[in-house]
Enzyme design. Structure first.
Site, short mmCIF file in Angstrom:
data_model
loop_
_atom_site.label_atom_id
_atom_site.label_comp_id
_atom_site.label_asym_id
_atom_site.label_seq_id
_atom_site.Cartn_x
_atom_site.Cartn_y
_atom_site.Cartn_z
N HIS A 72 0.84 -1.21 0.00
CA HIS A 72 0.00 0.00 0.00
C HIS A 72 0.87 1.25 0.00
CE1 HIS A 72 -3.70 2.32 0.93
NE2 HIS A 72 -2.84 3.12 1.55
N GLU A 73 1.81 1.30 0.94
CA GLU A 73 2.69 2.47 1.01
C GLU A 73 3.62 2.53 -0.20
OE1 GLU A 73 1.98 4.69 3.03
OE2 GLU A 73 0.65 3.52 4.31
N HIS A 103 1.83 4.32 -3.09
CA HIS A 103 1.92 5.78 -2.99
C HIS A 103 3.32 6.26 -3.37
CE1 HIS A 103 -2.00 6.11 -1.23
NE2 HIS A 103 -1.67 5.54 -0.08
#
Length: 356
Positions: free
Chosen positions: A25-26, A29
């Site tokens: 997820h990170e 980004h």
């Protein structure tokens, strides 16, 4: 020693689950931000004390002690830093939306890869191939073994994985004449009489693959999994909100937080790799879907802000926006604390539904 090893396996399984949810997820980004040349101040996986870190290209990369959180700090997103030329807010709205959506999209991709990868390990074009033989049951006593291929039942060719069960149920308790081949190619013909647990449930005690799995079907299953999972999540939320589930959102089968997710993961580890992989894939989709909800402090809420700014052609006051996002985060943390308390209560009182 076995108990210690089991607890160690569960601990590794829980930590691995959180890392498989948070790190991609990170990273989603982070990678999109780097693609659009946004200055990334820090990329951290985990929470608490740093156990490893390095700085490269102006970005601090860190692994922290607790694998339950993660974050990407970008230039232009903090007070006094909003006008940075290489900051988040300096980019076109479409690029900002892409950066914010990168995390959830990464979660969906992880789920696709997990389901596809597992499917590719389960390739099976033989509907009669035995994958499990229950000890002490008629099939085991008759000499059937894992890897044997049943070709006919009572003279009828096995054309689908459910065919054997259909024959068991069609004539409860009646002997079944099975023909097939062993893994070494040697043919066999045996007669097995099912044991009846109930008058309508008579089984010989073998398990075959639930369906034919090809490379194509494995890929299709993986690609379509996030869509099917989101449909199930939306349906479940609707049932909770409309009172179709006893207790509603905060009842025994209601919302589950990190503690409940950890307990479910522990159960899935004990149930074996298929359950664990499916659960992690489902949780990955749930994390991506949740983050796209239009709520403050979530990626979806930030995307809504960018879209409104784009439509009105005028930015919001950045300090006010930051304060709203902070209050949104406080509200989410408070909700997580409440749900965690309920999880503890459910587990302690035996009301926790667990894996189902």
């Amino acid at each position: 020693m076995p108990n210690v090893l089991n607890w160690l396996l569960i601990a590794v399984g829980i930590a691995g689950m959180f890392l498989l949810l948070i790190a991609p997820h990170e990273a989603g980004h982070f990678l999109v931000a780097k693609l659009f040349k946004v200055r990334v101040i820090e990329f951290s996986i985990g929470a608490g004390t740093k156990v490893w870190s390095m700085t490269r290209g102006g970005t601090l990369y860190a692994l922290r002690l607790l694998p339950i959180l993660g974050y990407v700090r970008m230039g232009g997103m903090e007070a006094g830093d909003f006008e940075e030329p290489d900051g988040f807010h300096s980019k076109h709205p479409m690029k900002r939306i892409a950066i914010l959506a990168g995390g959830p999209i990464a979660n969906f991709l992880v789920a696709m890869l997990l389901i596809t990868g597992f499917g590719l390990t389960q390739l099976n074009s033989d509907p009669g191939k035995i994958q499990r033989v229950l000890a002490g049951k008629p099939a085991a006593l008759a000499g059937l073994q894992v890897g044997d291929s049943i070709r006919t039942v009572n003279g009828k060719p096995v054309t689908a994985p459910g065919f054997i069960s259909s024959e068991e149920n069609a004539h409860p308790g009646a002997p079944l004449v099975l023909t097939g081949v062993h893994p070494n190619g040697q043919p066999f013909t045996i007669t097995v009489t099912p044991i009846c647990d109930t008058p309508a449930t008579c089984l010989i005690g073998v398990g075959v693959a639930p369906r034919i799995v090809t490379v194509q079907s494995a890929v299709v299953d993986g690609v379509t999994f996030p869509f099917a999972a989101i449909g199930g999540i939306v349906s479940g939320l609707d049932a909770l909100i409309t009172g179709q589930v006893k207790g509603g959102l905060f009842g025994p089968s209601g919302l589950t937080g990190p503690i409940g997710i950890g307990a479910i993961t522990a159960e899935s580890v004990n149930q074996g790799p298929p359950t664990y992989i499916f659960l992690v894939a489902l949780l990955s989709v749930a994390l991506g879907f949740t983050n796209l909800l239009p709520l403050l402090a979530l990626d979806g809420g930030r995307i809504v802000v960018v879209i409104i700014e784009w439509l009105r052609r005028k930015p919001f006051d950045r300090n006010s926006e930051l304060n709203f996002q902070r209050w949104g985060l406080v509200a989410l943390l408070a909700l997580a604390a409440i749900i965690s308390f309920l999880d503890i209560q459910r587990i302690a009182t035996g009301q926790f539904t667990g894996v189902h």
